[in-house]
Design a protein around this motif. Structure first.
Motif, PDB file in Angstrom:
ATOM      1  N   LEU A 147       0.837  -1.207   0.000  1.00 47.34           N
ATOM      2  CA  LEU A 147       0.000   0.000   0.000  1.00 47.34           C
ATOM      3  C   LEU A 147       0.870   1.255   0.000  1.00 47.34           C
ATOM      4  O   LEU A 147       0.635   2.185  -0.781  1.00 47.34           O
ATOM      5  CB  LEU A 147      -0.890   0.011   1.241  1.00 47.34           C
ATOM      6  CG  LEU A 147      -2.285  -0.571   1.077  1.00 47.34           C
ATOM      7  CD1 LEU A 147      -2.947  -0.759   2.433  1.00 47.34           C
ATOM      8  CD2 LEU A 147      -3.146   0.326   0.199  1.00 47.34           C
ATOM      9  N   ILE A 199       0.903   4.234  -2.802  1.00 45.50           N
ATOM     10  CA  ILE A 199       0.555   5.595  -2.388  1.00 45.50           C
ATOM     11  C   ILE A 199       1.663   6.578  -2.768  1.00 45.50           C
ATOM     12  O   ILE A 199       1.401   7.692  -3.203  1.00 45.50           O
ATOM     13  CB  ILE A 199       0.255   5.613  -0.870  1.00 45.50           C
ATOM     14  CG1 ILE A 199      -1.164   5.103  -0.677  1.00 45.50           C
ATOM     15  CG2 ILE A 199       0.440   6.999  -0.282  1.00 45.50           C
ATOM     16  CD1 ILE A 199      -1.564   4.882   0.744  1.00 45.50           C
ATOM     17  N   ILE A 241      -6.408   6.208   4.201  1.00 51.55           N
ATOM     18  CA  ILE A 241      -6.411   6.211   2.732  1.00 51.55           C
ATOM     19  C   ILE A 241      -7.563   7.054   2.195  1.00 51.55           C
ATOM     20  O   ILE A 241      -7.384   7.887   1.311  1.00 51.55           O
ATOM     21  CB  ILE A 241      -6.506   4.767   2.184  1.00 51.55           C
ATOM     22  CG1 ILE A 241      -5.224   4.008   2.547  1.00 51.55           C
ATOM     23  CG2 ILE A 241      -6.703   4.764   0.687  1.00 51.55           C
ATOM     24  CD1 ILE A 241      -5.280   2.536   2.210  1.00 51.55           C
ATOM     25  N   TRP A 290      -6.963  10.688   2.574  1.00 53.65           N
ATOM     26  CA  TRP A 290      -5.933  11.125   1.614  1.00 53.65           C
ATOM     27  C   TRP A 290      -6.531  11.291   0.211  1.00 53.65           C
ATOM     28  O   TRP A 290      -6.278  12.264  -0.486  1.00 53.65           O
ATOM     29  CB  TRP A 290      -4.807  10.090   1.630  1.00 53.65           C
ATOM     30  CG  TRP A 290      -3.647  10.373   0.724  1.00 53.65           C
ATOM     31  CD1 TRP A 290      -2.722  11.345   0.872  1.00 53.65           C
ATOM     32  CD2 TRP A 290      -3.303   9.641  -0.453  1.00 53.65           C
ATOM     33  NE1 TRP A 290      -1.804  11.278  -0.140  1.00 53.65           N
ATOM     34  CE2 TRP A 290      -2.133  10.239  -0.981  1.00 53.65           C
ATOM     35  CE3 TRP A 290      -3.850   8.537  -1.125  1.00 53.65           C
ATOM     36  CZ2 TRP A 290      -1.508   9.773  -2.130  1.00 53.65           C
ATOM     37  CZ3 TRP A 290      -3.228   8.074  -2.263  1.00 53.65           C
ATOM     38  CH2 TRP A 290      -2.069   8.689  -2.758  1.00 53.65           C
TER      39      TRP A 290
END
Ligand SMILES: Nc1ncnc2c1ncn2[C@@H]1O[C@H](COP(=O)(O)OP(=O)(O)OP(=O)(O)O)[C@@H](O)[C@H]1O
Ligand SMILES: [Mg+2]
Lengths: 206, 266
Positions: A137, A141, A169, A172
């Motif tokens: 992840l 990202i 997440i 974001w």
């Protein structure tokens, strides 16, 4: 933004029309119903037998696969860890795209965002399942792509970590004006995050 | 140097004692292999005799077309052998590429060795061209088979990893780079390793043959060194041509990995 029309693939997918136009879209459905396959369709990892997929109104057949995938980053269901240390694993996306490599500070920030306490020089062979998943992840990202396709990004996490990482997440994605299309088994969480919730069953959208 | 001792048929037939010993052993142990051993020995004898007569004819009638025909036959057999020894189903385009790389890599190296290094005139002088090409082709054949099996194996075992690289925005070439390098390594390593022990733990066949036939050892080793380097060059050319073009054949036009199937085990 994605749209699929009359999508047929073997006997796995059979979707007349679906639009994915909200910043956060969650896909849920029983195992084997075709969620991963649909996600793979969206970035040309699978080719439909008939029908079409549109990305920002553009038929994806007219976009080069590599360019599309550099804009629409997919995280597969099984975390893939490359040989080498944590830093190598975080940088691999940038290397493969021939982009300027982010600094160690940036890498550490990404690890922190995923609540990972790993050293950049640490070898990755012995990471736990959940650590591997979060490392993958952090890697995607860092790529800072406009659209993300995440396939069960929290499958290997405990409920506590699952919640705080998905929170992170989703926040974001909103802050950065990105789009997230996420397959998840965490139905309750999906209902709180998703501005659009798509239920699949037997290759169809309900 | 002294002349070669001409091995008479009668002297040679004594050597079949070795075959008889083997047959007696399998008989005694009840390992039912008598027939196979017999057939293998007969085939070896007949095939080599035919080859001896044929080579004698070719040597006595040197001509560019006869030598070229020999090269063509040699390369065709080598190509067919590669197809047979690869454990995966190959697409027609892949087969074509294998043949092309093998022909190209071997011929270029063989001609450089014969024409520029040893400076044989005319270039088709069969006594040199044929055995030298044979050695070069044989080694390239083994090398490309190793590379093929390694590449196909890697592409199917590491499918998830390659797909992950593609999802991260890699081009097919970039995504297969580690596999390409591994396959190259696998293909050249046996030859490179054999060079390490050469002269200490093994006396290479060509050199031994030349010495037996009366060539000075100091001349024989020069040929051996030259041929080893030519084999290395041919391997490198054949394998890299194949790998660089071949890796693209594992992907569709939209940079998706194609399905890889193993041959049905007979
Ligand atoms: N390339 C393919 N060829 C044939 N069948 C496939 C292919 N890919 C997937 N399948 C099959 O299609 C079905 C749907 O698979 P998919 O991975 O999309 O399910 P899923 O909804 O993601 O399930 P899960 O929640 O278990 O991950 C499964 O039965 C799978 O075996
Ligand atoms: Mg799935």
């Amino acid at each position: 933004m994605f749209e699929v029309r009359d999508l047929r693939f073997k006997n796995i997918l059979n979707i007349d029309k679906a639009v994915f136009n909200k910043p956060t879209v969650c896909l849920i459905g029983p195992s084997g119903c075709g969620k991963s396959t649909l996600l793979r369709m969206l970035n040309k990892m699978e080719e439909p037998d008939s029908g079409a997929v549109f990305y920002n109104e553009l038929d994806i057949r007219s976009i080069s696969a590599v360019n599309l995938r550099r804009e629409v980053t997919m995280l597969p269901q099984t975390p893939i860890v490359y040989e080498g240390n944590v830093r190598d694993n975080l940088l691999i996306g940038h290397k493969l795209q021939h982009r300027e490599l982010p600094s160690d500070d940036k890498l550490e920030e990404a690890l922190e965002q995923m609540y990972l306490k790993l050293k950049l020089d640490q070898d990755t062979a012995r990471l736990s399942g959940g650590e591997k998943q979060r490392l993958c992840l952090a890697r995607v990202i860092l790529l800072d792509s406009p659209v993300y396709l995440l396939d069960e990004p929290s499958a290997a996490l405990d409920p506590h970590n699952e919640k705080r990482i998905l929170d992170q997440i989703v926040r974001w994605i909103h802050d950065q004006n990105k789009q997230l299309i996420m397959v998840t088994h965490a139905v309750e969480l999906a209902q709180t995050y998703a501005e659009q919730l798509i239920k699949m069953d037997g290759g169809k959208i309900e | 140097m002294n002349d070669v001792i001409n091995l008479s048929i009668w002297q040679l037939s004594i050597a079949y004692v070795f075959m008889l010993i083997l047959i007696l052993i399998v008989r005694w142990r009840g390992i039912h292999r008598e027939k196979l051993i017999l057939i293998a020995s007969v085939r070896m004898t007949v095939q080599l005799m035919l080859m001896g007569w044929w080579l004698l004819y070719v040597f006595e009638n040197p001509s560019w077309w006869l030598s070229s025909l020999m090269l063509l036959i040699m390369l065709s057999f080598a190509t067919a052998n590669v197809y047979k020894r690869v454990q995966y189903l190959m697409a027609p385009r892949m087969k074509l590429l294998v043949a092309g790389s093998l022909f190209g890599g071997s011929l270029i190296s063989a001609l450089i060795f014969v024409v520029i290094i040893v400076q044989i005139r005319p270039w088709y002088e069969p006594q040199y061209l044929i055995p030298i090409s044979g050695m070069i082709v044989g080694n390239s054949m083994t090398g490309i088979t190793l590379a093929l099996n390694r590449l196909y194996g890697g592409m199917s075992e590491k499918r998830d990893l390659i797909e992950n690289s593609l999802m991260l925005g890699a081009t097919p070439r970039e995504a297969s780079k580690p596999l390409i390098n591994q396959a190259f390594d696998t293909a050249i390593l046996p030859t490179v390793n054999s060079m390490v022990g050469m002269g200490i733990i093994s006396l290479p066949g060509m050199m031994t043959g030349q010495i037996l036939s009366g060539t000075l050892p100091t001349t024989a080793i020069r040929y051996q060194i030259g041929i080893m380097l030519a084999i290395l060059g041919s391997l490198a050319l054949t394998i890299i041509t194949f790998l660089v073009i071949g890796c693209r054949l594992f992907y569709t036009g939209d940079a998706r990995l194609v399905d890889i199937k193993k041959k049905e085990q007979a």
